[in-house]
Write a protein that holds these residues in place. Structure first.
Motif, PDB file in Angstrom:
ATOM      1  N   TYR A   1      37.096  42.085  32.299  1.00 43.54           N
ATOM      2  CA  TYR A   1      37.855  42.361  33.520  1.00 43.54           C
ATOM      3  C   TYR A   1      38.424  43.785  33.465  1.00 43.54           C
ATOM      4  CZ  TYR A   1      41.473  42.072  37.087  1.00 43.54           C
ATOM      5  OH  TYR A   1      42.257  42.314  38.182  1.00 43.54           O
ATOM      6  N   LEU A   2      38.974  44.128  32.319  1.00 46.82           N
ATOM      7  CA  LEU A   2      39.587  45.459  32.211  1.00 46.82           C
ATOM      8  C   LEU A   2      38.539  46.568  32.294  1.00 46.82           C
ATOM      9  CD1 LEU A   2      42.236  44.647  29.498  1.00 46.82           C
ATOM     10  CD2 LEU A   2      42.651  45.162  31.915  1.00 46.82           C
ATOM     11  N   ARG A   3      37.328  46.261  31.834  1.00 49.57           N
ATOM     12  CA  ARG A   3      36.281  47.268  31.958  1.00 49.57           C
ATOM     13  C   ARG A   3      35.879  47.442  33.427  1.00 49.57           C
ATOM     14  NH1 ARG A   3      35.026  49.160  27.263  1.00 49.57           N
ATOM     15  NH2 ARG A   3      35.090  47.834  25.415  1.00 49.57           N
ATOM     16  N   ALA A   4      35.909  46.319  34.156  1.00 50.60           N
ATOM     17  CA  ALA A   4      35.519  46.385  35.564  1.00 50.60           C
ATOM     18  C   ALA A   4      36.620  46.989  36.425  1.00 50.60           C
ATOM     19  CB  ALA A   4      35.170  44.992  36.075  1.00 50.60           C
ATOM     20  N   ARG A   5      37.857  46.603  36.141  1.00 52.72           N
ATOM     21  CA  ARG A   5      38.970  47.035  37.002  1.00 52.72           C
ATOM     22  C   ARG A   5      40.137  47.541  36.169  1.00 52.72           C
ATOM     23  NH1 ARG A   5      38.468  42.182  41.457  1.00 52.72           N
ATOM     24  NH2 ARG A   5      36.547  42.977  42.362  1.00 52.72           N
ATOM     25  N   PRO A   6      39.942  48.664  35.513  1.00 47.59           N
ATOM     26  CA  PRO A   6      40.993  49.138  34.606  1.00 47.59           C
ATOM     27  C   PRO A   6      42.294  49.488  35.316  1.00 47.59           C
ATOM     28  CG  PRO A   6      39.263  50.796  34.875  1.00 47.59           C
ATOM     29  CD  PRO A   6      38.772  49.555  35.546  1.00 47.59           C
ATOM     30  N   ARG A   7      42.225  49.780  36.595  1.00 52.89           N
ATOM     31  CA  ARG A   7      43.444  50.175  37.303  1.00 52.89           C
ATOM     32  C   ARG A   7      43.914  49.139  38.309  1.00 52.89           C
ATOM     33  NH1 ARG A   7      41.066  54.736  35.713  1.00 52.89           N
ATOM     34  NH2 ARG A   7      39.368  54.532  37.204  1.00 52.89           N
ATOM     35  N   ALA A   8      43.455  47.891  38.136  1.00 58.89           N
ATOM     36  CA  ALA A   8      43.889  46.835  39.046  1.00 58.89           C
ATOM     37  C   ALA A   8      45.391  46.613  38.902  1.00 58.89           C
ATOM     38  CB  ALA A   8      43.140  45.542  38.733  1.00 58.89           C
ATOM     39  N   SER A   9      45.999  46.050  39.934  1.00 60.31           N
ATOM     40  CA  SER A   9      47.464  45.899  39.900  1.00 60.31           C
ATOM     41  C   SER A   9      47.891  44.968  38.762  1.00 60.31           C
ATOM     42  CB  SER A   9      47.966  45.376  41.239  1.00 60.31           C
ATOM     43  OG  SER A   9      47.339  44.144  41.518  1.00 60.31           O
ATOM     44  N   ASP A  10      47.013  44.057  38.365  1.00 60.09           N
ATOM     45  CA  ASP A  10      47.403  43.148  37.287  1.00 60.09           C
ATOM     46  C   ASP A  10      46.800  43.564  35.948  1.00 60.09           C
ATOM     47  OD1 ASP A  10      44.793  42.649  37.906  1.00 60.09           O
ATOM     48  OD2 ASP A  10      44.949  40.468  37.769  1.00 60.09           O
ATOM     49  N   ALA A  11      46.274  44.793  35.886  1.00 64.77           N
ATOM     50  CA  ALA A  11      45.583  45.201  34.656  1.00 64.77           C
ATOM     51  C   ALA A  11      46.532  45.208  33.463  1.00 64.77           C
ATOM     52  CB  ALA A  11      44.947  46.571  34.846  1.00 64.77           C
ATOM     53  N   ASP A  12      47.769  45.674  33.682  1.00 66.75           N
ATOM     54  CA  ASP A  12      48.703  45.723  32.549  1.00 66.75           C
ATOM     55  C   ASP A  12      49.002  44.322  32.032  1.00 66.75           C
ATOM     56  OD1 ASP A  12      48.776  48.415  32.528  1.00 66.75           O
ATOM     57  OD2 ASP A  12      50.593  48.587  33.772  1.00 66.75           O
ATOM     58  N   ALA A  13      49.173  43.398  32.966  1.00 68.06           N
ATOM     59  CA  ALA A  13      49.464  42.020  32.546  1.00 68.06           C
ATOM     60  C   ALA A  13      48.275  41.455  31.771  1.00 68.06           C
ATOM     61  CB  ALA A  13      49.742  41.159  33.781  1.00 68.06           C
ATOM     62  N   VAL A  14      47.079  41.750  32.257  1.00 69.83           N
ATOM     63  CA  VAL A  14      45.879  41.244  31.567  1.00 69.83           C
ATOM     64  C   VAL A  14      45.769  41.879  30.180  1.00 69.83           C
ATOM     65  CG1 VAL A  14      43.348  41.259  31.621  1.00 69.83           C
ATOM     66  CG2 VAL A  14      44.637  40.634  33.664  1.00 69.83           C
ATOM     67  N   ARG A  15      46.128  43.197  30.094  1.00 70.79           N
ATOM     68  CA  ARG A  15      46.100  43.850  28.769  1.00 70.79           C
ATOM     69  C   ARG A  15      47.024  43.123  27.804  1.00 70.79           C
ATOM     70  NH1 ARG A  15      45.977  48.480  31.801  1.00 70.79           N
ATOM     71  NH2 ARG A  15      43.869  49.334  31.806  1.00 70.79           N
TER      72      ARG A  15
ATOM     73  N   ASP B   1      21.974  33.567  39.467  1.00 70.06           N
ATOM     74  CA  ASP B   1      20.625  33.740  40.022  1.00 70.06           C
ATOM     75  C   ASP B   1      20.668  34.566  41.300  1.00 70.06           C
ATOM     76  OD1 ASP B   1      19.468  32.299  38.049  1.00 70.06           O
ATOM     77  OD2 ASP B   1      19.412  30.416  39.162  1.00 70.06           O
ATOM     78  N   ASP B   2      21.833  34.592  41.945  1.00 68.52           N
ATOM     79  CA  ASP B   2      21.933  35.264  43.248  1.00 68.52           C
ATOM     80  C   ASP B   2      22.524  36.666  43.162  1.00 68.52           C
ATOM     81  OD1 ASP B   2      20.864  33.524  45.100  1.00 68.52           O
ATOM     82  OD2 ASP B   2      22.669  32.310  45.167  1.00 68.52           O
ATOM     83  N   ALA B   3      23.711  36.745  42.593  1.00 62.97           N
ATOM     84  CA  ALA B   3      24.446  38.003  42.687  1.00 62.97           C
ATOM     85  C   ALA B   3      25.544  38.032  41.628  1.00 62.97           C
ATOM     86  CB  ALA B   3      25.070  38.122  44.086  1.00 62.97           C
ATOM     87  N   PRO B   4      26.103  39.226  41.359  1.00 64.33           N
ATOM     88  CA  PRO B   4      27.139  39.317  40.319  1.00 64.33           C
ATOM     89  C   PRO B   4      28.417  38.577  40.692  1.00 64.33           C
ATOM     90  CG  PRO B   4      26.581  41.498  41.197  1.00 64.33           C
ATOM     91  CD  PRO B   4      25.757  40.528  41.945  1.00 64.33           C
ATOM     92  N   MET B   5      29.194  38.270  39.673  1.00 64.22           N
ATOM     93  CA  MET B   5      30.469  37.572  39.891  1.00 64.22           C
ATOM     94  C   MET B   5      31.571  38.585  40.183  1.00 64.22           C
ATOM     95  SD  MET B   5      32.651  35.234  37.196  1.00 64.22           S
ATOM     96  CE  MET B   5      31.667  33.769  37.209  1.00 64.22           C
ATOM     97  N   ASP B   6      32.472  38.199  41.063  1.00 61.88           N
ATOM     98  CA  ASP B   6      33.657  39.006  41.330  1.00 61.88           C
ATOM     99  C   ASP B   6      34.485  39.066  40.043  1.00 61.88           C
ATOM    100  OD1 ASP B   6      36.085  40.022  42.051  1.00 61.88           O
ATOM    101  OD2 ASP B   6      36.312  38.792  43.843  1.00 61.88           O
ATOM    102  N   PRO B   7      34.754  40.276  39.527  1.00 60.18           N
ATOM    103  CA  PRO B   7      35.533  40.359  38.290  1.00 60.18           C
ATOM    104  C   PRO B   7      36.902  39.686  38.412  1.00 60.18           C
ATOM    105  CG  PRO B   7      34.560  42.476  38.807  1.00 60.18           C
ATOM    106  CD  PRO B   7      34.301  41.586  39.991  1.00 60.18           C
ATOM    107  N   GLY B   8      37.385  39.521  39.629  1.00 62.43           N
ATOM    108  CA  GLY B   8      38.665  38.840  39.823  1.00 62.43           C
ATOM    109  C   GLY B   8      38.663  37.439  39.246  1.00 62.43           C
ATOM    110  N   TYR B   9      37.489  36.861  39.052  1.00 65.83           N
ATOM    111  CA  TYR B   9      37.423  35.511  38.481  1.00 65.83           C
ATOM    112  C   TYR B   9      37.536  35.520  36.957  1.00 65.83           C
ATOM    113  CZ  TYR B   9      35.792  33.865  43.062  1.00 65.83           C
ATOM    114  OH  TYR B   9      35.703  33.553  44.388  1.00 65.83           O
ATOM    115  N   TYR B  10      37.276  36.680  36.336  1.00 67.32           N
ATOM    116  CA  TYR B  10      37.273  36.681  34.868  1.00 67.32           C
ATOM    117  C   TYR B  10      38.613  36.206  34.283  1.00 67.32           C
ATOM    118  CZ  TYR B  10      33.045  39.599  35.314  1.00 67.32           C
ATOM    119  OH  TYR B  10      31.812  40.092  35.637  1.00 67.32           O
ATOM    120  N   PRO B  11      39.754  36.759  34.757  1.00 73.56           N
ATOM    121  CA  PRO B  11      41.016  36.294  34.159  1.00 73.56           C
ATOM    122  C   PRO B  11      41.268  34.803  34.418  1.00 73.56           C
ATOM    123  CG  PRO B  11      41.372  38.289  35.451  1.00 73.56           C
ATOM    124  CD  PRO B  11      39.977  37.845  35.732  1.00 73.56           C
ATOM    125  N   ILE B  12      40.814  34.311  35.584  1.00 71.35           N
ATOM    126  CA  ILE B  12      41.036  32.889  35.881  1.00 71.35           C
ATOM    127  C   ILE B  12      40.269  32.036  34.863  1.00 71.35           C
ATOM    128  CG2 ILE B  12      40.638  31.076  37.591  1.00 71.35           C
ATOM    129  CD1 ILE B  12      40.845  33.275  39.764  1.00 71.35           C
TER     130      ILE B  12
END
Lengths: 508, 148
Positions: free
Chosen positions: A132-146, A100-111
């Motif tokens: 998460y990968l759509r939001a942060r495709p180049r994050a440091s943990d993106a490969d692990a999430v992939r 209702d307030d604001a978007p979620m930090d994509p960092g929470y998606y993998p959690i």
């Protein structure tokens, strides 16, 4: 004079993307990033969070966006905690409130995704990993999430797709490609080159400015002080006092060889998470993200020695404490005690930081300054007053920058003086300060400017700026510092009072 | 031994305070726990505690279960912003519960685990009599303040 607006590189790059995206359209005025951010949120675009959190700090909607992000974040964290505790209804309710307030930090998606994996809901987990990968495709943990996603859904399109295009703003209507003369293409090329160069320069300038310590942010951006005070208060109370403090109690017992298995289990839950709470190190990182989000992206933990040291200390505590009972060596105890001492030092530094935040004494000197400056604006005798009184009790401080408080009070006083000037005698104005003790033990400082004019004045008039820019500024400034403004019946001998209220400032 | 135990009423939105007291001070206190103001006042009547241990922030309590008038608070202090008022009620809920307990004639000494500024603690003492605060979870200090 209003300073020129500072605009972050993402804004400029977005503006550039829009320019390129519309081909031969004429150059536009800079794109306002706020509608774009709102639209992305409404569309459930996974990158909405980035658009919200990178709004320039001096954008008119910037402070409100950051407040909403911080507010939503507490619900999202609580939602995750409840999800971990398998309280699905509670989790849904909290996350709904956050949305209702604001978007979620994509960092929470993998959690959240991992929590779903643990409960066998692979489809939802895959959806969140993908998001998460759509939001942060180049994050440091993106490969692990992939990799995690590949295990759940080897055919997921994100594993083969290219990244999403930039978030759309106002879509141009479909049109036929015009037959553009060569000169126009050359002009476009030159324009694009200039824009790229400009965006590059802005990027370099922004990179130089970003990544500052909290202490530097306190010095450079006083408008962030209320948010900093709140964030630091939360961090100290919830994490350093409650979780680390409780863990230390067990460390003391372990040191004396007196701990029971139940006490050790309690310690583990405080350090490693459980009972619906995030693991300590992860909780600390979540606080850091909340700082970075709420403070407009300039604060960077990597640039802040005290935060870095605290994070290192927490890692030591989390690594060593759970096994202390079985591997109780003097060296490990020394390292742990040093880590706790480092956190104590961190806590002290935060306390000192908050103690040094902006505060202004509301005293007779301040009110006299306001009266003098307003009276100097008019030729003597232009507005005849029968009295202009100032009444102040015990000096008390508020967390408002002095310049802003003077601006607020001058605007209200000026309006009062002009209103009584148009009214029949007696023409009286009074500035008074009253401190109210709240049931919470806090105090609220009410500064009332009372006058004898019966000209109608309502809050709606002030907010709608019916009286021009002055009172509109009052409303905006009061909001910025978490204060309130009200219009009340005046004390005996006065018709009405405009009252501005701010929480009393204390040392932490 | 159990006859010497003092009666402690804990008011919190979770279970952390209860867990801590049971593990580290369990021999000294007979404990009851409330998670909201109404439950706290009921237990205070029935249990007649010798001491109160109060959480300050009730972040896990749903808005509709919070004690305090959010609309009034929003008007008085937050320019009509109800969301900010609710957040404030959550952040300060422990003191509001204490106000309720005192109104119900429960005058047992109260302890917060919070480092209140000195002036604010003095205000709480002025409003509610015996109010103490310790800055962090510390079993020894807690026992001392709560008279065990």
């Amino acid at each position: 004079m209003r300073p020129p607006r500072r605009v972050g590189p993402s804004t400029w790059l977005l503006a550039l993307a829009l320019q390129v995206g519309v081909g031969c359209e004429p150059a536009r005025t800079p794109v306002d990033p706020w509608p774009v951010a709102q639209e992305a949120f409404a569309r459930n675009d996974p990158r909405a969070f980035e658009l919200w959190s990178t709004l320039p700090s001096d954008h008119p909607a910037g402070a409100a966006a950051r407040r909403r992000l911080a507010q939503a974040d507490t619900h999202y964290q609580e939602g995750i905690r409840r999800l971990a505790a398998e309280d699905d209804d509670g989790a849904y309710r909290e996350i709904r409130r956050g949305l209702d307030d604001a978007p979620m930090d994509p960092g929470y998606y993998p959690i959240i995704a991992r929590l779903y994996v643990g409960r066998g809901n692979d489809a939802e987990a895959a959806r969140l990993f993908e998001r998460y990968l759509r939001a942060r495709p180049r994050a440091s943990d993106a490969d692990a999430v992939r990799e995690e996603l590949r295990m759940l859904s080897p055919g997921a399109s994100i594993l083969t797709d290219s990244p999403l295009p930039p978030p759309p703003a106002a879509e141009p209507a479909a049109r036929e490609t015009p037959d553009v003369p060569l000169g126009a293409w050359v002009a476009l090329g030159v324009l694009s080159g200039l824009l790229l160069a400009f965006a590059g320069a802005r990027l370099v300038s922004w990179l130089r400015r970003r990544g500052v310590s909290l202490a530097r942010l306190v010095r450079e951006q006083p408008e962030l002080h209320p948010a900093i005070a709140y964030l630091v208060g939360s961090l100290r109370h919830e994490l350093l006092k409650h979780r680390v403090g409780a863990a230390r109690e067990v460390l003391n017992l372990l040191g004396d060889g007196e701990s029971s298995p139940a006490q050790r289990a309690f310690l583990e839950s405080r350090l490693l998470g459980g009972s619906g709470s995030l693991p300590l190190a992860q909780a600390f990182d979540a606080y850091l993200r909340a700082f970075e989000r709420a403070l407009g992206g300039r604060f960077d933990v990597r640039s802040d020695h005290s935060f870095r040291a605290a994070r290192d200390a927490i890692r030591v505590i989390v690594d060593l404490t759970p096994t202390l009972a079985t591997r109780h060596t003097p060296r490990r105890v020394r390292r742990l005690r040093a880590a706790h001492a480092a956190l104590d030092a961190f806590d002290t530094s935060l306390k000192e930081l908050v103690d040094g935040l902006i505060r202004t004494d509301v005293d007779s000197a301040l009110l006299q300054q306001v009266v003098t400056e307003v009276r100097q604006e008019y030729a003597p005798g232009a507005v005849e007053l029968d009295s202009l009184d100032v009444e102040v009790g015990e000096p008390i401080a508020v967390e408002v920058f002095r310049v802003d408080l003077v601006l607020v009070l001058k605007n209200i006083l000026r309006n009062a003086v002009l209103a009584v000037g148009r009214a029949p005698a007696p023409r009286r104005v009074r500035l008074g300060v009253h401190v109210a003790l709240e049931v919470t033990g806090e105090e609220t400082v009410h500064i009332a400017i009372s006058d004898t004019s019966d000209a109608p004045l309502t809050l709606a008039m002030i907010r709608d700026r019916e009286f021009g820019r002055g009172l509109g500024l009052v409303s905006a400034a009061v909001d910025r510092y978490g204060g309130a403004i009200s219009i009340e019946p005046g004390p005996a001998g006065y018709v009405k009072s405009v009252v501005v209220s701010f929480p009393c400032a204390y040392n932490a | 031994m159990s006859a010497a135990r003092r009666r402690l009423l804990i008011v919190e939105d979770g279970h952390e305070y209860e867990e801590f007291v049971r593990l580290f001070l369990g021999e000294r206190f007979e404990v009851r726990v409330a998670h909201a103001a109404a439950e706290a006042t009921r237990l205070a009547r029935e249990f007649q505690p010798d001491a109160l241990l109060l959480d300050l922030r009730f972040e896990r309590t749903p808005a509709d279960a919070l004690e305090g008038d959010a609309d009034d608070l929003a008007q008085r202090r937050f320019g009509g912003d109800r969301a900010r008022a609710l957040r404030h009620l959550q952040d300060q809920q422990g003191t509001i519960v204490l106000a309720q307990l005192r109104a119900q004639q429960c005058h047992a000494p109260a302890l917060f685990v919070h480092d209140f500024p000195a002036r604010r603690l003095a205000n709480l003492q002025q409003l509610y009599g015996a109010v103490h605060a310790i800055p962090a979870f510390d079993a020894k200090a807690m026992a001392q303040v709560l008279g065990a």
